[in-house]
Design a protein around this motif. Sequence first.
Motif, PDB file in Angstrom:
ATOM      1  N   ASP A  41       0.814  -1.213   0.000  1.00  0.00           N
ATOM      2  CA  ASP A  41       0.000   0.000   0.000  1.00  0.00           C
ATOM      3  C   ASP A  41       0.848   1.264   0.000  1.00  0.00           C
ATOM      4  OD1 ASP A  41      -2.966  -0.971   0.439  1.00  0.00           O
ATOM      5  OD2 ASP A  41      -1.689  -2.208   1.703  1.00  0.00           O
ATOM      6  N   SER A  42       1.923   1.264   0.774  1.00  0.00           N
ATOM      7  CA  SER A  42       2.808   2.431   0.800  1.00  0.00           C
ATOM      8  C   SER A  42       3.367   2.689  -0.595  1.00  0.00           C
ATOM      9  CB  SER A  42       3.960   2.197   1.787  1.00  0.00           C
ATOM     10  OG  SER A  42       3.482   1.984   3.091  1.00  0.00           O
ATOM     11  N   HIS A  43       3.833   1.632  -1.234  1.00  0.00           N
ATOM     12  CA  HIS A  43       4.423   1.772  -2.568  1.00  0.00           C
ATOM     13  C   HIS A  43       3.367   2.201  -3.587  1.00  0.00           C
ATOM     14  CE1 HIS A  43       6.995   1.034  -6.036  1.00  0.00           C
ATOM     15  NE2 HIS A  43       5.999   0.334  -6.560  1.00  0.00           N
ATOM     16  N   PHE A  44       2.196   1.562  -3.521  1.00  0.00           N
ATOM     17  CA  PHE A  44       1.176   1.880  -4.522  1.00  0.00           C
ATOM     18  C   PHE A  44       0.722   3.332  -4.422  1.00  0.00           C
ATOM     19  CE2 PHE A  44      -3.171   2.484  -5.909  1.00  0.00           C
ATOM     20  CZ  PHE A  44      -3.061   2.084  -7.238  1.00  0.00           C
ATOM     21  N   TRP A  45       0.304   3.755  -3.228  1.00  0.00           N
ATOM     22  CA  TRP A  45      -0.306   5.073  -3.094  1.00  0.00           C
ATOM     23  C   TRP A  45       0.686   6.220  -3.195  1.00  0.00           C
ATOM     24  CZ3 TRP A  45      -5.226   5.386  -3.868  1.00  0.00           C
ATOM     25  CH2 TRP A  45      -6.056   4.298  -3.552  1.00  0.00           C
ATOM     26  N   LEU A  46       1.901   6.014  -2.732  1.00  0.00           N
ATOM     27  CA  LEU A  46       2.862   7.119  -2.707  1.00  0.00           C
ATOM     28  C   LEU A  46       3.856   7.111  -3.863  1.00  0.00           C
ATOM     29  CD1 LEU A  46       3.594   7.266   1.118  1.00  0.00           C
ATOM     30  CD2 LEU A  46       1.905   8.551  -0.215  1.00  0.00           C
ATOM     31  N   GLU A  47       3.999   5.966  -4.529  1.00  0.00           N
ATOM     32  CA  GLU A  47       4.968   5.876  -5.621  1.00  0.00           C
ATOM     33  C   GLU A  47       4.313   5.471  -6.945  1.00  0.00           C
ATOM     34  OE1 GLU A  47       7.896   6.968  -5.024  1.00  0.00           O
ATOM     35  OE2 GLU A  47       7.700   7.043  -2.832  1.00  0.00           O
ATOM     36  N   HIS A  48       3.712   4.299  -6.966  1.00  0.00           N
ATOM     37  CA  HIS A  48       3.219   3.748  -8.228  1.00  0.00           C
ATOM     38  C   HIS A  48       2.069   4.563  -8.809  1.00  0.00           C
ATOM     39  CE1 HIS A  48       2.881   0.639 -11.259  1.00  0.00           C
ATOM     40  NE2 HIS A  48       1.563   0.588 -11.055  1.00  0.00           N
ATOM     41  N   LEU A  49       1.037   4.851  -8.010  1.00  0.00           N
ATOM     42  CA  LEU A  49      -0.109   5.604  -8.528  1.00  0.00           C
ATOM     43  C   LEU A  49       0.273   7.001  -9.013  1.00  0.00           C
ATOM     44  CD1 LEU A  49      -3.065   6.062  -9.149  1.00  0.00           C
ATOM     45  CD2 LEU A  49      -3.449   6.553  -6.712  1.00  0.00           C
ATOM     46  N   PRO A  50       1.003   7.808  -8.220  1.00  0.00           N
ATOM     47  CA  PRO A  50       1.382   9.130  -8.756  1.00  0.00           C
ATOM     48  C   PRO A  50       2.194   9.040 -10.048  1.00  0.00           C
ATOM     49  CG  PRO A  50       1.683   9.074  -6.378  1.00  0.00           C
ATOM     50  CD  PRO A  50       1.390   7.665  -6.806  1.00  0.00           C
ATOM     51  N   ARG A  51       3.089   8.062 -10.134  1.00  0.00           N
ATOM     52  CA  ARG A  51       3.900   7.920 -11.355  1.00  0.00           C
ATOM     53  C   ARG A  51       3.042   7.521 -12.545  1.00  0.00           C
ATOM     54  NH1 ARG A  51       6.053   3.705 -13.843  1.00  0.00           N
ATOM     55  NH2 ARG A  51       5.670   2.283 -12.108  1.00  0.00           N
ATOM     56  N   ARG A  52       2.179   6.542 -12.375  1.00  0.00           N
ATOM     57  CA  ARG A  52       1.340   6.079 -13.479  1.00  0.00           C
ATOM     58  C   ARG A  52       0.286   7.129 -13.856  1.00  0.00           C
ATOM     59  NH1 ARG A  52       1.260   3.775 -16.829  1.00  0.00           N
ATOM     60  NH2 ARG A  52      -0.054   1.923 -16.832  1.00  0.00           N
ATOM     61  N   TYR A  53      -0.174   7.896 -12.876  1.00  0.00           N
ATOM     62  CA  TYR A  53      -1.152   8.953 -13.140  1.00  0.00           C
ATOM     63  C   TYR A  53      -0.587   9.988 -14.106  1.00  0.00           C
ATOM     64  CZ  TYR A  53      -3.975  13.140 -12.242  1.00  0.00           C
ATOM     65  OH  TYR A  53      -4.748  14.277 -12.379  1.00  0.00           O
ATOM     66  N   VAL A  54       0.627  10.445 -13.838  1.00  0.00           N
ATOM     67  CA  VAL A  54       1.200  11.460 -14.729  1.00  0.00           C
ATOM     68  C   VAL A  54       1.571  10.865 -16.087  1.00  0.00           C
ATOM     69  CG1 VAL A  54       2.025  12.860 -12.798  1.00  0.00           C
ATOM     70  CG2 VAL A  54       3.565  11.185 -13.832  1.00  0.00           C
ATOM     71  N   GLU A  55       1.914   9.580 -16.115  1.00  0.00           N
ATOM     72  CA  GLU A  55       2.187   8.938 -17.400  1.00  0.00           C
ATOM     73  C   GLU A  55       0.925   8.840 -18.248  1.00  0.00           C
ATOM     74  OE1 GLU A  55       5.838   5.976 -15.953  1.00  0.00           O
ATOM     75  OE2 GLU A  55       3.864   5.150 -16.438  1.00  0.00           O
ATOM     76  N   LEU A  56      -0.159   8.378 -17.625  1.00  0.00           N
ATOM     77  CA  LEU A  56      -1.404   8.178 -18.363  1.00  0.00           C
ATOM     78  C   LEU A  56      -2.010   9.489 -18.846  1.00  0.00           C
ATOM     79  CD1 LEU A  56      -2.971   5.412 -16.092  1.00  0.00           C
ATOM     80  CD2 LEU A  56      -2.196   5.126 -18.464  1.00  0.00           C
ATOM     81  N   HIS A  57      -1.857  10.542 -18.062  1.00  0.00           N
ATOM     82  CA  HIS A  57      -2.442  11.833 -18.420  1.00  0.00           C
ATOM     83  C   HIS A  57      -1.412  12.801 -19.007  1.00  0.00           C
ATOM     84  CE1 HIS A  57      -6.311  10.774 -16.811  1.00  0.00           C
ATOM     85  NE2 HIS A  57      -5.806  10.520 -15.611  1.00  0.00           N
ATOM     86  N   GLN A  58      -0.199  12.300 -19.206  1.00  0.00           N
ATOM     87  CA  GLN A  58       0.882  13.102 -19.813  1.00  0.00           C
ATOM     88  C   GLN A  58       1.095  14.424 -19.066  1.00  0.00           C
ATOM     89  OE1 GLN A  58      -0.273  13.348 -23.967  1.00  0.00           O
ATOM     90  NE2 GLN A  58       0.604  11.348 -24.415  1.00  0.00           N
ATOM     91  N   LEU A  59       1.324  14.276 -17.778  1.00  0.00           N
ATOM     92  CA  LEU A  59       1.541  15.428 -16.914  1.00  0.00           C
ATOM     93  C   LEU A  59       3.005  15.461 -16.472  1.00  0.00           C
ATOM     94  CD1 LEU A  59      -1.704  15.024 -14.785  1.00  0.00           C
ATOM     95  CD2 LEU A  59      -1.352  16.575 -16.723  1.00  0.00           C
ATOM     96  N   GLY A  60       3.340  16.390 -15.585  1.00  0.00           N
ATOM     97  CA  GLY A  60       4.722  16.559 -15.184  1.00  0.00           C
ATOM     98  C   GLY A  60       4.975  16.278 -13.716  1.00  0.00           C
ATOM     99  N   GLU A  61       6.199  16.563 -13.276  1.00  0.00           N
ATOM    100  CA  GLU A  61       6.628  16.281 -11.910  1.00  0.00           C
ATOM    101  C   GLU A  61       5.811  17.050 -10.879  1.00  0.00           C
ATOM    102  OE1 GLU A  61       9.104  14.687  -8.803  1.00  0.00           O
ATOM    103  OE2 GLU A  61       8.412  14.074 -10.791  1.00  0.00           O
ATOM    104  N   ALA A  62       5.430  18.273 -11.199  1.00  0.00           N
ATOM    105  CA  ALA A  62       4.651  19.066 -10.244  1.00  0.00           C
ATOM    106  C   ALA A  62       3.316  18.400  -9.939  1.00  0.00           C
ATOM    107  CB  ALA A  62       4.422  20.472 -10.789  1.00  0.00           C
ATOM    108  N   GLU A  63       2.682  17.851 -10.981  1.00  0.00           N
ATOM    109  CA  GLU A  63       1.403  17.178 -10.792  1.00  0.00           C
ATOM    110  C   GLU A  63       1.570  15.878 -10.004  1.00  0.00           C
ATOM    111  OE1 GLU A  63       0.921  19.947 -14.174  1.00  0.00           O
ATOM    112  OE2 GLU A  63       2.419  18.422 -13.648  1.00  0.00           O
ATOM    113  N   ARG A  64       2.678  15.196 -10.202  1.00  0.00           N
ATOM    114  CA  ARG A  64       2.943  13.962  -9.450  1.00  0.00           C
ATOM    115  C   ARG A  64       3.068  14.268  -7.952  1.00  0.00           C
ATOM    116  NH1 ARG A  64       6.846  10.890  -7.167  1.00  0.00           N
ATOM    117  NH2 ARG A  64       8.416  12.509  -7.483  1.00  0.00           N
ATOM    118  N   LEU A  65       3.838  15.287  -7.641  1.00  0.00           N
ATOM    119  CA  LEU A  65       4.011  15.663  -6.244  1.00  0.00           C
ATOM    120  C   LEU A  65       2.713  16.171  -5.635  1.00  0.00           C
ATOM    121  CD1 LEU A  65       7.484  17.447  -6.481  1.00  0.00           C
ATOM    122  CD2 LEU A  65       6.997  15.150  -5.602  1.00  0.00           C
TER     123      LEU A  65
END
Length: 239
Positions: A41-65
Amino acid sequence: MGGSFCRSEVFVDLGDSMIDWRAIDTVLLDMDGTLLDLHFDSHFWLEHLPRRYVELHQLGEAERLALRERIIGEQGTLNWYSLKYWSLELNVDIVALKREVQHLIGLRGDALDFLNWLRKAHPRVVLATNADRASLDLKLPLTGLDDYLDAIVSSADVGEPKEEQAFWHALQQIEPFDPERTLFIDDNPHVLESARQFGIRHLLGIRQPDSQRPERELIDFTALDRFADILPPEETRHG
């Protein structure tokens, strides 16, 4: 469930806390961080989901954070635990993204030994979890936890998280239990405090819910390193 103990076999000394298993009729167990390693859960919510979210929506580092901060800001609410909420809010398939890293889902340490012992002993064993039904549908088949449980109650079923008193009142209606004769184990100190306010007598925390992160000190609750610490010695157990 049934079992028998000699009088001298049921006391387990945990320093400031002593468990007399004869005084326990119900064991309420948290899932994530208690029975299961919180690393998934720690990895998914804090690492995997933010990373995949910006990939899928073609966003940047600011949006990930920003998403990380948004997720953290929902802690302790039903939204924090709801896969449907995050799927709608972020326009992504949360369950599909969880399946990408489902290999990280696993039992903590000696959790299976503890569950096996409980199955041979006397208490009624209830999973009291903030995980919603979509999370349970993913994790239970992978871990087999439901084979060891008498009942499963999710905060999504009652509309209140475990952090709120309303959850415990609802749980007692669904699964009648005597707070004086109940043991509850959870890794979240806020949830433990809520259970204490409700009147549950026997409360234990988890020292290292995430195997990949440092141990934590629980100031107000006895914390377990392993479940074996609360079982009668092997040579005196009877099942």
